[in-house]
Every structure is written in structure tokens, then in C-alpha cells.
Scaffold this active site. Structure first.
Site, PDB file in Angstrom:
ATOM      1  CG  ASN A 180      -0.202  -0.092   2.535  1.00  0.00           C
ATOM      2  OD1 ASN A 180       0.806  -0.775   2.637  1.00  0.00           O
ATOM      3  ND2 ASN A 180      -0.694   0.575   3.565  1.00  0.00           N
ATOM      4  CG  ASP A 228      -2.352  -4.582  10.538  1.00  0.00           C
ATOM      5  OD1 ASP A 228      -1.804  -4.705   9.431  1.00  0.00           O
ATOM      6  OD2 ASP A 228      -3.519  -4.173  10.666  1.00  0.00           O
TER       7      ASP A 228
END
Length: 418
Positions: free
Chosen positions: A96, A306
Site C-alpha cells: 500500500n 499490523d
């Protein structure tokens, strides 16, 4: 590197030295000797640290670093140093960035930025072009360039047929497909867990069903196609039950859980602090306890930080408008030690290598020295001084921790956290 590590307790269930206190001699990147007491060797430096424990180097299956395109959030070089000082000798890099990592040249670029780092970088390629969920990206070319898996970070594939084709196609070259699971229609404009806390605060809710119905669909597709599917950052009790059922059927499915979902609940939203805005959202304590049980009984294969740096302009704003995400590398181990046994933590921070087809290094003579150094009993508070990332959107800021990382040994480098 010529180094003798003194009085280290080895935590490695695969090692003959598991739970034993030993000296470890490392020479030119390999473990040369492991003995209860090694004599001094000329030309070797010595490392002595309080209550030193050593395990196989940890692996984080979901890390975002911004670069290319969002270097103000984090760079690859600094991000890998943060990972090293947080105990991770390997990370899987999410796609991303800007541009999205959806082709061979982008895979080669991020790998080239990591060449001299102690922490190894394994790129995840986007499953679809620009992560838009419309057309399949160049999976085979990215695999040949070093991509270890394919998925669109924090984006579900709404088109079930596209995911079906991806699962079928990936089998031709034994690739792992990652399917973030959250039904976008059911989520709607939700920003927090649908429940008592969110309702009281007037925040639009995201029901557990948004995750669970998508996981159920994706598991049906996997059962039809075969192949390998990874479901990241599960957050509900029903999700764990669905994946357990699929594993019992013999499906090749794995899953991860984020550290913050094992430790925190939606009650943290009381002050509308956007540091606690993550996706999937923080859930109830009943879900949190179910996730811990999923870790303990082996349904959940791995734990991830994460880690997702967000710039201050997109985080310090109204809760509805703030971006989802938190940094998590620096706080991962200290937070986990407050809720899980040490051996389980180490297992879940290393077992992801098997799923992502990354080489494991046992702690034994002749093996490559790929080690994490830590003290599991130190109590401390995660404060601003503990932040190593460029971004400061840390969900655990101000929280009491147990267990501190000293650093890693990997790629013939010793990296210590000051």
C-alpha cells in the site's frame, strides 16, 4: 562478525538447548559453538545483557512502510531499523505505497532498498492492479522477482469471481493469496465496532457480520478452487470458529491476529482518541478472549503488529474522518507479554515463516545466526521516548508493558535497541 553471547536462555522448542542457559559463539554469520560455558576466544567481542533470552529471529507478516510515495510516514531503511530494534529479523511488506506494488519493477525497487539491512524484507504484491479490485495484477512476474504472497492491503475483493480466478491461477506457481475480509456494503460508513460503546458514543457501527460473512464466502471459494489462502487480522469469535471448521475440513487456510486485538477492546474509544481507530475495529472483550483462545489452541497461526504508519495530518482529526492504522513494531512484544505465555508468543512470532515460505534457522551449531534477543520480565511504560518510527500514531502509547527487546543478530549484523 565474531561474537560470544554470554548466559543466554534459549527459547526454541525445536532446539536441543530449549530452556537452557548457554554461551553462543558466532563467527562470520554462523553459530560456531553452543556450550554451557565457553572460554574466551581471541578476536571475539562479548555480549552480556540482563536476563538475556534468545530465540529464532521473529517474522511479522504485515508491515506497511510508506515508501515509495509516503516517505513522510516512513522510509524502508528506517522502518527496517525499527523492526530490528523491535526484535523482527524479517518482515512481509504490504503493497500500500504510492505507486501500489503491483508489478515486477516495484518488487525489485523495494527489495533493492533493503539490501544492507539486518532485517530481511519480503514483499507482498498487490493481488489486483492498483489494489482497485478490478483486474488481476502481474502475479507470476512478481513471484519470480521475490513476492512471497499477493493481497490488497485492508481491501476486500468484492468480486467473488476475481478471487476465485486468483486462487486458481496462483496454484500454477504455488503462490499464497491474502484475502482481507470485510464486506464493504455491510460495513457501510461504520467507523467503530457495532456495540454498546459505539452506540453510546454516537459512532456508526461495523458489525462482526461484516467480517464473518466475507470470511465464510472466501472459505467457500477456497473449498471450490483449492490453493492456499491467508486471512489476515481476524477480530471476532465467529471468525475463529469459521476458520477452525475450515481447517478441520482440510482446507489450506491460515490466519493472523493483530497484537492490539489481543490486548485492547472498544472501550478505549471513550475519549474519541483516533490512535485507537484501526481496521478491523477494536471489538468487545468476549471477542478478545476468543482470539486469545484461538492463539492458544492453534487455530490462529501467527501474530502480527499490523504496523501501519499514518501522518499526523490524517490521524489527528475528527474520529469519523481519521485514517485507520497504528504503528506496532516497537510495542508488539511488550504488549503480548501482558496476555500470553512466552513460548506461545515466540511460536506465533516465528511460525508465519512456514506459511509465507521463508527459511527458518534453528538455534544449533552450523546454522545461520538469525536470532532475537530479549528480556521477557522487564516492566516498563511505552512512552514517546520509546517511539522509533517516523510516524507517532502508536495505539499502545502510555500503556504498561512487560518484556523488552534488546535487538537482533542477522545478516552478519548485531542491532541493539539503545
Amino acid at each position: 562478525m565474531k561474537l560470544i553471547i554470554r548466559s543466554a536462555k534459549i527459547i526454541d522448542s525445536k532446539s536441543a538447548f530449549h530452556n537452557k542457559i548457554v554461551d553462543i559463539q558466532i563467527n562470520e554469520g554462523k553459530i560456531e559453538k553452543i556450550e554451557s560455558k565457553l572460554s574466551n576466544s581471541e578476536g571475539f567481542e562479548e555480549l552480556k545483557l540482563d536476563n538475556l533470552h534468545v530465540s529464532e529471529g521473529w517474522f511479522d507478516s504485515s508491515v506497511s512502510l510508506g515508501e515509495p510515495g509516503f516517505e513522510d510516514r516512513e522510509t524502508i531503511i528506517n522502518g527496517l531499523e525499527v523492526a530490528a530494534k523491535s526484535g523482527f529479523s524479517a518482515i512481509a511488506l504490504q503493497p500500500n505505497s504510492y505507486p501500489i506494488i503491483d508489478n515486477q519493477s516495484q518488487i525489485n525497487f523495494v527489495k533493492s532498498k533493503a539490501i544492507n539491512s539486518a532485517t530481511a524484507l519480503y514483499p507482498i504484491g498487490a493481488l489486483t492492479k492498483l489494489s482497485e479490485g478490478k483486474d488481476m495484477a502481474e502475479l507470476f512476474d512478481m513471484k519470480n522477482s521475490g513476492a512471497v504472497a499477493f493481497g490488497d492491503y485492508n481491501k476486500s475483493i468484492d468480486d467473488a469471481n476475481l478471487l476465485k480466478i486468483g486462487l486458481q491461477y496462483a496454484q500454477d506457481f504455488d503462490a499464497l493469496i491474502i484475502a482481507y475480509s470485510q464486506d464493504i456494503k455491510i460495513k457501510g460508513n461504520g467507523v467503530a465496532n457495532e456495540g454498546i460503546v459505539g452506540t453510546k458514543l454516537g459512532l456508526k457501527g461495523i458489525p462482526n457480520l461484516a467480517e464473518e460473512i466475507q470470511i465464510a464466502r472466501n472459505l467457500f471459494l477456497l473449498e471450490y478452487t483449492g490453493g492456499k489462502l491467508h486471512i489476515p487480522t481476524v477480530s471476532t469469535a465467529k471468525s475463529v470458529a469459521l476458520i477452525k471448521e475450515a481447517k478441520n475440513k482440510g482446507l489450506n487456510v491460515s490466519c493472523s491476529v493483530a497484537v492490539h486485538h489481543l490486548v485492547l477492546t472498544d472501550e478505549k474509544l471513550e475519549g474519541f482518541d483516533t490512535r485507537y481507530k484501526v481496521t478491523p475495529p477494536l471489538r468487545t472483550d468476549a471477542d478478545r478472549r476468543a482470539l486469545i483462545n484461538g492463539v492458544l489452541d492453534g487455530v490462529i497461526d501467527m501474530i502480527t503488529s499490523d504496523h501501519n504508519p499514518i501522518d499526523i495530518e490524517h490521524k489527528k482529526m475528527e474520529f469519523d474522518n481519521a485514517l485507520n492504522g497504528t504503528i506496532g513494531l516497537e510495542s508488539a512484544f511488550g504488549a503480548l507479554c501482558t496476555v500470553l505465555p512466552l513460548e506461545i508468543i515466540i511460536e506465533k512470532l516465528t511460525s508465519g515463516k512456514v506459511v509465507f515460505d521463508i527459511q527458518r534457522n534453528e538455534i544449533k551449531v552450523g546454522e545461520k545466526a538469525n536470532l532475537t534477543l530479549f528480556n521477557p520480565s522487564e516492566n516498563w511504560v511505552f512512552e514517546k521516548e520509546s517511539l522509533l518510527s517516523k510516524s507517532k500514531n502508536a495505539i499502545f502509547l502510555g500503556h504498561e508493558m512487560k518484556g523488552k527487546v534488546y535487538g537482533i543478530i542477522n545478516q552478519e549484523k548485531l542491532i541493539l535497541n539503545n
